[in-house]
Structures are given as structure tokens and as C-alpha cells.
Motif scaffolding. Structure first.
Motif, PDB file in Angstrom:
ATOM      1  N   ALA A 147       0.937  -1.317  -0.051  1.00 21.10           N
ATOM      2  CA  ALA A 147      -0.142   0.095  -0.144  1.00 21.10           C
ATOM      3  C   ALA A 147       1.002   1.333  -0.014  1.00 21.10           C
ATOM      4  O   ALA A 147       1.674   1.404   0.967  1.00 21.10           O
ATOM      5  N   ALA A 148       0.764   1.862  -1.124  1.00 19.24           N
ATOM      6  CA  ALA A 148       1.595   3.188  -1.158  1.00 19.24           C
ATOM      7  C   ALA A 148       1.196   4.298  -0.258  1.00 19.24           C
ATOM      8  O   ALA A 148       0.299   4.584  -0.189  1.00 19.24           O
ATOM      9  N   PRO A 149       2.213   5.318   0.161  1.00 21.09           N
ATOM     10  CA  PRO A 149       1.697   6.187   1.082  1.00 21.09           C
ATOM     11  C   PRO A 149       1.161   7.238   0.000  1.00 21.09           C
ATOM     12  O   PRO A 149       1.117   7.182  -1.177  1.00 21.09           O
ATOM     13  N   LYS A 150       0.330   8.170   0.648  1.00 20.00           N
ATOM     14  CA  LYS A 150      -0.542   9.165  -0.044  1.00 20.00           C
ATOM     15  C   LYS A 150       0.287   9.924  -0.884  1.00 20.00           C
ATOM     16  O   LYS A 150       1.381  10.514  -0.630  1.00 20.00           O
ATOM     17  N   GLY A 151      -0.015   9.851  -2.298  1.00 21.12           N
ATOM     18  CA  GLY A 151       0.632  10.665  -3.247  1.00 21.12           C
ATOM     19  C   GLY A 151       1.592   9.730  -4.129  1.00 21.12           C
ATOM     20  O   GLY A 151       2.090  10.495  -5.148  1.00 21.12           O
ATOM     21  N   TRP A 152       1.906   8.943  -3.429  1.00 17.50           N
ATOM     22  CA  TRP A 152       2.705   7.827  -4.055  1.00 17.50           C
ATOM     23  C   TRP A 152       2.443   6.619  -4.714  1.00 17.50           C
ATOM     24  O   TRP A 152       1.324   6.305  -4.509  1.00 17.50           O
TER      25      TRP A 152
END
Length: 318
Positions: A137-142
Motif C-alpha cells: 500500500a503506497a503512501p498518499k501521493g506515491w
């Protein structure tokens, strides 16, 4: 001159990493780099984005935050270890940066960190590959991309931080295929950078990287055709390294349509990314990569009548 300045800054950052617990200040760092304090201050701020005194204080606070969560040391002892005059001054600086006192930070995050590490280790041992897949799960914006990404784990790390409250981390499993890689990346429109020379810089820290890691940036044109690209393949970061600043410099043509960037890891190990910056630089700053190596191209068309034969056999017209 830019490269000389860049080396001063790299030397200064390495010096700070080695001497954070010692009684050093900006004057000591400038002396170590053999430059005047005024000149050092100007160059350091240009490359890092803040003055050396603030940088040194925030690095000390980041390391102190690790001590708060990972040890039972008294807050006063930690404050003195990282060269604060006392617990009061340490608490003021810590609260200004982290939004809470050292005691609140320790109480609020310590149990969470321990439980998280224990659960992670248990799950990882029970089903390593399934856990790695589940954690993509990617960090927000990534976003996450690469080859064999199921062999990698991506996290936000509030413990290993260069400055501030968190860093991005990519971890390759012990048996991660070195032919694969994982990247934590973003893409954006060129906008104000179109027609400019753009410098991407960021701080990386590595642990047991067996193959390679590094920053990367790519400039795309119409139909996603790459125009310029550099992934630090000629200067990879491997092994175990302290926080250090790295950079990629590329030209952004006026007709560019997208810019992509990120951090990549190939093979086993861990890489942390923090403190990313984008700066427009002038033509005195050399670029670090391109799609086509123009130095290998001839100045003019050659052998247009095919009379030169085949390369390497010295035969003409045969």
C-alpha cells in the motif's frame, strides 16, 4: 564550481553524522571543509534548503527521537547526549519540530512501535511472501512499481528519519531477485520546470543493500517517450550507509509532458528516503544522465555510399 560545492556539502553532512553527539557547531563544520563560515553557510543553504545550524539541530532531534523510542534512557541524558544545554531547551526544540514533548512522544509511540515490530516479525516468519504482497500500500501521493514487487515491502518509517516525523522505506526480502527492483515513485506535469534544468535531491540511508539503490528521475515527451533519464546506475548506493544527500540533474525540454521520480531498490536490503527537494539550477550545473549519450555520436553522417565495408575488418566494397 558546483561540483566543488557539492563535495563540501557532502563532506559537511558526513561530518555531522559522525559528530552529532560531540560539541561541534557550524564553525567547526566550516573549518573541517576548509571554507569560510560565511561562504559555507551560503553554499550549504543553497544545496540543502536550510542553514547548517538548523540542519544540525534537526538531525540531533531526529536521532534523539529514536533514542526516546528504543531505549530507557532518561530524557535529560538524551538531551545532554545530543548537546542540548538541558532538558528544558531540548523539550522546547523537540515540541517545536514534533508538535509534542519528548515525554508525550515516548508514551504515545513506544507501545505502538513495539507491538508493530513484534507483529511484523511474527507475520514475516509465518508467511514472508504473503506479507510482502499484503504490504504494498503506497503512501498518499506515491505509487509502487517495478519488477517482482511482491519481493519488496514499502512502509512509512517514523523511527529512521532524517528530519521531521517520517521517512519512506523500501525493503527487499533476503531472497529478492537482483534482476528485479521496486520503486516508490510519483509523476507530475512539468509546469514551471518546462525549459529549465531541474535538480532532484534527497537524503538516502541504506542497510545491507546487496545490489543497488538510488534516486531516479525521468522526463517523458509525447506518447510517454523518454526524453531524459538518470537512475544513478553509474553511482549506486549499496551496503550500509548513513544519511547522505544525493542528486539527479536533468533538462526539462519545453515540449516535455511529464516528470517521474522516486527511489529504487534492487535486491535484498533496505533504503530510506527523506528530505526531497526540487530546484531549478543554471547551466553551470552539469546534468547527470540522458537517454542518448551524445558523446558517442559522430559529428556528421558517415559511410553514406557504403564504401567503408564492415566495421573492424578493414575491407572496402567486399
Amino acid at each position: 564550481m558546483w561540483r566543488e560545492h557539492e563535495q563540501w556539502v557532502k563532506d559537511a553532512v558526513a561530518y555531522i553524522e559522525r559528530h552529532m553527539r560531540e560539541d561541534v557547531d557550524v564553525a567547526d563544520i566550516a573549518e573541517y571543509c576548509s571554507v569560510s563560515r560565511f561562504h559555507f553557510h551560503r553554499v550549504f543553504r543553497r544545496h540543502i534548503g536550510l542553514n547548517a545550524a538548523v540542519y544540525l539541530r534537526e538531525r540531533r532531534l531526529a536521532e534523539a527521537a529514536v533514542e526516546l523510542l528504543s531505549t530507557n534512557k532518561r530524557i535529560l541524558d538524551i538531551a545532554l547526549e545530543y548537546r542540548f544545554s538541558g532538558q528544558d531547551s531540548f523539550t522546547r526544540s523537540f515540541k517545536q519540530l514534533y508538535g509534542m514533548t519528548p515525554n508525550e512522544y515516548r508514551k504515545g509511540f513506544r507501545c505502538f512501535r513495539r507491538a508493530k515490530e513484534e507483529n511484523r516479525m511474527k507475520d514475516f516468519e509465518e508467511n514472508k511472501e504473503a506479507q510482502l504482497i499484503k504490504r504494498q500500500a503506497a503512501p498518499k501521493g506515491w505509487m509502487i512499481s517495478g519488477v517482482y514487487t511482491h519481493q519488496y515491502q514499502v512502509n512509512i518509517d517514523p523511527i529512521h528519519v532524517h528530519r521531521g516525523k517520517a521517512s519512506g522505506m523500501v525493503r527487499g526480502a533476503d531472497d529478492a531477485d537482483p534482476q528485479g527492483f521496486c520503486t516508490l515513485m510519483q509523476m507530475f506535469k512539468p509546469g514551471k520546470y518546462a525549459g529549465q534544468r531541474l535538480r532532484l535531491s534527497g537524503f538516502l540511508k541504506t542497510e545491507n543493500v546487496k545490489d543497488c539503490s538510488g534516486l531516479w528521475m525521468r522526463v517523458d515527451g509525447k506518447d510517454e517517450v523518454p526524453l531524459n533519464f538518470d537512475n544513478m546506475s553509474d553511482r549506486p548506493v549499496s551496503g550500509t550507509t548513513a544519511w547522505g544527500q544525493y542528486e539527479v540533474v536533468l533538462d526539462i525540454p519545453p515540449y516535455a509532458e511529464a516528470v517521474a521520480f522516486g527511489v529504487l531498490l534492487s535486491g535484498p536490503g533496505k533504503v530510506w528516503l527523506d528530505g526531497i527537494r526540487f530546484d531549478i539550477v543554471d547551466q553551470s550545473v552539469p546534468t547527470t544522465g540522458s537517454v542518448v549519450d551524445n558523446s558517442q555520436l559522430p559529428d556528421e553522417p558517415v559511410n553514406l555510399d557504403f564504401e567503408m565495408g564492415f566495421e573492424g575488418n578493414g575491407v572496402s566494397g567486399q
